[in-house]
Scaffold this motif. Sequence first.
Motif, PDB file in Angstrom:
ATOM      1  N   SER A   1      36.386   1.279  35.411  1.00  0.00           N
ATOM      2  CA  SER A   1      37.074   1.713  36.625  1.00  0.00           C
ATOM      3  C   SER A   1      36.756   0.796  37.797  1.00  0.00           C
ATOM      4  N   LEU A   2      35.468   0.420  37.923  1.00  0.00           N
ATOM      5  CA  LEU A   2      35.056  -0.464  39.009  1.00  0.00           C
ATOM      6  C   LEU A   2      35.798  -1.791  38.932  1.00  0.00           C
ATOM      7  N   ILE A   3      35.906  -2.359  37.726  1.00  0.00           N
ATOM      8  CA  ILE A   3      36.566  -3.650  37.560  1.00  0.00           C
ATOM      9  C   ILE A   3      38.077  -3.538  37.776  1.00  0.00           C
ATOM     10  N   SER A   4      38.685  -2.532  37.179  1.00  0.00           N
ATOM     11  CA  SER A   4      40.136  -2.385  37.292  1.00  0.00           C
ATOM     12  C   SER A   4      40.581  -2.063  38.713  1.00  0.00           C
ATOM     13  N   HIS A   5      39.683  -1.475  39.521  1.00  0.00           N
ATOM     14  CA  HIS A   5      40.013  -1.180  40.912  1.00  0.00           C
ATOM     15  C   HIS A   5      39.542  -2.283  41.861  1.00  0.00           C
ATOM     16  N   SER A   6      39.261  -3.447  41.288  1.00  0.00           N
ATOM     17  CA  SER A   6      38.908  -4.621  42.094  1.00  0.00           C
ATOM     18  C   SER A   6      39.937  -5.709  41.790  1.00  0.00           C
ATOM     19  N   PRO A   7      41.136  -5.613  42.330  1.00  0.00           N
ATOM     20  CA  PRO A   7      42.249  -6.513  41.955  1.00  0.00           C
ATOM     21  C   PRO A   7      42.030  -7.971  42.323  1.00  0.00           C
ATOM     22  N   LEU A   8      41.057  -8.269  43.207  1.00  0.00           N
ATOM     23  CA  LEU A   8      40.807  -9.647  43.616  1.00  0.00           C
ATOM     24  C   LEU A   8      39.634 -10.280  42.877  1.00  0.00           C
ATOM     25  N   LEU A   9      39.041  -9.569  41.925  1.00  0.00           N
ATOM     26  CA  LEU A   9      37.838 -10.029  41.250  1.00  0.00           C
ATOM     27  C   LEU A   9      38.079 -11.340  40.510  1.00  0.00           C
ATOM     28  N   GLU A  10      37.238 -12.358  40.808  1.00  0.00           N
ATOM     29  CA  GLU A  10      37.355 -13.670  40.185  1.00  0.00           C
ATOM     30  C   GLU A  10      36.166 -14.001  39.291  1.00  0.00           C
ATOM     31  N   GLN A  11      34.984 -13.523  39.657  1.00  0.00           N
ATOM     32  CA  GLN A  11      33.769 -13.831  38.898  1.00  0.00           C
ATOM     33  C   GLN A  11      33.076 -12.539  38.474  1.00  0.00           C
ATOM     34  N   LEU A  12      32.741 -12.453  37.180  1.00  0.00           N
ATOM     35  CA  LEU A  12      32.084 -11.269  36.641  1.00  0.00           C
ATOM     36  C   LEU A  12      30.904 -11.697  35.779  1.00  0.00           C
ATOM     37  N   VAL A  13      29.727 -11.161  36.094  1.00  0.00           N
ATOM     38  CA  VAL A  13      28.502 -11.433  35.330  1.00  0.00           C
ATOM     39  C   VAL A  13      27.887 -10.103  34.923  1.00  0.00           C
ATOM     40  N   LEU A  14      27.714  -9.916  33.623  1.00  0.00           N
ATOM     41  CA  LEU A  14      27.050  -8.730  33.083  1.00  0.00           C
ATOM     42  C   LEU A  14      25.903  -9.216  32.207  1.00  0.00           C
ATOM     43  N   GLN A  15      24.659  -9.006  32.655  1.00  0.00           N
ATOM     44  CA  GLN A  15      23.499  -9.496  31.913  1.00  0.00           C
ATOM     45  C   GLN A  15      22.487  -8.385  31.679  1.00  0.00           C
ATOM     46  N   SER A  16      21.771  -8.517  30.553  1.00  0.00           N
ATOM     47  CA  SER A  16      20.772  -7.526  30.144  1.00  0.00           C
ATOM     48  C   SER A  16      21.386  -6.140  30.145  1.00  0.00           C
ATOM     49  N   SER A  17      22.605  -6.080  29.651  1.00  0.00           N
ATOM     50  CA  SER A  17      23.357  -4.838  29.677  1.00  0.00           C
ATOM     51  C   SER A  17      23.557  -4.312  28.261  1.00  0.00           C
ATOM     52  N   ILE A  18      23.704  -3.006  28.154  1.00  0.00           N
ATOM     53  CA  ILE A  18      23.960  -2.364  26.870  1.00  0.00           C
ATOM     54  C   ILE A  18      25.236  -1.544  26.995  1.00  0.00           C
ATOM     55  N   PHE A  19      26.259  -1.947  26.269  1.00  0.00           N
ATOM     56  CA  PHE A  19      27.525  -1.239  26.283  1.00  0.00           C
ATOM     57  C   PHE A  19      28.029  -1.099  24.852  1.00  0.00           C
ATOM     58  N   TYR A  20      28.537   0.045  24.526  1.00  0.00           N
ATOM     59  CA  TYR A  20      29.135   0.229  23.216  1.00  0.00           C
ATOM     60  C   TYR A  20      30.625  -0.100  23.232  1.00  0.00           C
ATOM     61  N   HIS A  21      31.223   0.010  24.402  1.00  0.00           N
ATOM     62  CA  HIS A  21      32.671  -0.198  24.489  1.00  0.00           C
ATOM     63  C   HIS A  21      33.003  -0.643  25.902  1.00  0.00           C
ATOM     64  N   VAL A  22      33.611  -1.806  26.028  1.00  0.00           N
ATOM     65  CA  VAL A  22      33.982  -2.312  27.348  1.00  0.00           C
ATOM     66  C   VAL A  22      35.415  -2.831  27.306  1.00  0.00           C
ATOM     67  N   GLN A  23      36.232  -2.348  28.223  1.00  0.00           N
ATOM     68  CA  GLN A  23      37.575  -2.867  28.409  1.00  0.00           C
ATOM     69  C   GLN A  23      37.684  -3.423  29.818  1.00  0.00           C
ATOM     70  N   ILE A  24      38.090  -4.661  29.897  1.00  0.00           N
ATOM     71  CA  ILE A  24      38.156  -5.343  31.186  1.00  0.00           C
ATOM     72  C   ILE A  24      39.602  -5.723  31.490  1.00  0.00           C
ATOM     73  N   LYS A  25      40.064  -5.279  32.650  1.00  0.00           N
ATOM     74  CA  LYS A  25      41.385  -5.636  33.136  1.00  0.00           C
ATOM     75  C   LYS A  25      41.209  -6.247  34.521  1.00  0.00           C
ATOM     76  N   ALA A  26      41.432  -7.537  34.614  1.00  0.00           N
ATOM     77  CA  ALA A  26      41.210  -8.231  35.887  1.00  0.00           C
ATOM     78  C   ALA A  26      42.182  -9.400  36.001  1.00  0.00           C
ATOM     79  N   PRO A  27      43.302  -9.225  36.654  1.00  0.00           N
ATOM     80  CA  PRO A  27      44.341 -10.252  36.702  1.00  0.00           C
ATOM     81  C   PRO A  27      43.941 -11.533  37.422  1.00  0.00           C
ATOM     82  N   LYS A  28      42.910 -11.488  38.288  1.00  0.00           N
ATOM     83  CA  LYS A  28      42.474 -12.670  39.028  1.00  0.00           C
ATOM     84  C   LYS A  28      41.200 -13.284  38.447  1.00  0.00           C
ATOM     85  N   LEU A  29      40.666 -12.704  37.379  1.00  0.00           N
ATOM     86  CA  LEU A  29      39.379 -13.135  36.834  1.00  0.00           C
ATOM     87  C   LEU A  29      39.433 -14.580  36.350  1.00  0.00           C
ATOM     88  N   ARG A  30      38.451 -15.384  36.789  1.00  0.00           N
ATOM     89  CA  ARG A  30      38.370 -16.787  36.400  1.00  0.00           C
ATOM     90  C   ARG A  30      37.123 -17.099  35.586  1.00  0.00           C
TER      91      ARG A  30
END
Length: 381
Positions: A138-167
């Motif tokens: 939700s945080l990522i999808s509601h950030s329409p201008l997001l260009e850079q994403l870093v997820l480290q030392s994280s534990i996720f079983y399921h992640v869906q990322i929607k980011a039209p500006k992500l580089r």
Amino acid sequence: MEIYRCKASELTLDQALWETTDNVISPTTRFTNIFYHLLTIHVGPIIKFTLSIADLGNCPKIDNLICFLSRNGIQHLVLQFPKGNLYKLPSSFFTCFQMRHLSLHNCSINPPPTFKGFDKLVSLELCGVTIHSRHLESLISHSPLLEQLVLQSSIFYHVQIKAPKLRSFDFKGRIRFISVRNAPLLAKLSLVNGGHSEKAGIRDTTKFIQSFHALEHLHLDYSSVRFLANEVSEKLPTALNCLKHLDLGISLVEQDVVSFALCLIRSSPYLQDIEIQVYEPFNPATSDVMNEILGLKSVEVEGFSDVTLNHLRAVKLEGITGTKPEMQLIKLLLAKSPMLIGMLIRHGQGNKSLEARLELVTELTKFQRASPKAEVVYKGS
């Protein structure tokens, strides 16, 4: 504390501010005095604020500080807390609606139901952060201008990322399923799957890779390659024409892993540099069967006649022990790279004798090179 009497728009609170030779005053107490002084003296907006208390034994209560920042136009926020003592972000944090750059270390994020994200956010870094996958999506999808994403030392079983500006997307952690959709501008992708190496998580690897039309830099560690390796064709239906830098971790005794790596190389005609970390097989005897799997008995074989690496200039191979598949891979890269300038080969861990290494070097000198400028450098471990 004259530093806080000005209308500074950028402030940093870190170890250097509360270190003291007075052993009577604890670092935590010293820090508390500093930030309460800030709340009292500072006037005007604070655009950028960095808080690093990773060296403190305890997490002081800073809810008031976060509330203060939320009311003063914070746009760039860095919060670094001690490991093992997660700081639960207060409700005021979720009202920082001017946020453009956010970096959180060792925090617990549990947004209220009314939180709709940061619609001005450009970069997001979460390290050692606990957050439910649903809230992250939700945080990522509601950030329409997001260009850079870093997820480290994280534990996720399921992640869906929607980011039209992500580089740029850099992931390091444990994951069982990942989906990156609607990211047409993604140019840099790094996946380091530190927890699971089983072949799961991507139902259609070809569709996953080809969805990144603008991808220029791809880094996959060994576990991520196994995670992604699935039934892939020899070559992708559509070439990765933007891919210039390829960094892979592979084992040359796993057919699907090798096939996936070769598929990426075949499908990337504009590669400029390749870096491969080779993992030594547990049973060296099994490496002999890989000649048939690779189909690399000679570089002129029909299966590789379509390989063109006309833009490849640099190759780095780590963990080489001299097995037949390794040498055939080196042979292929040298024969298909007319613009190659340098190939660096580092020997892997093992009990290879000096004589065996000299034989390896001798064999390397016999390989045909498409580039007259290609320099092959061999270094021991």
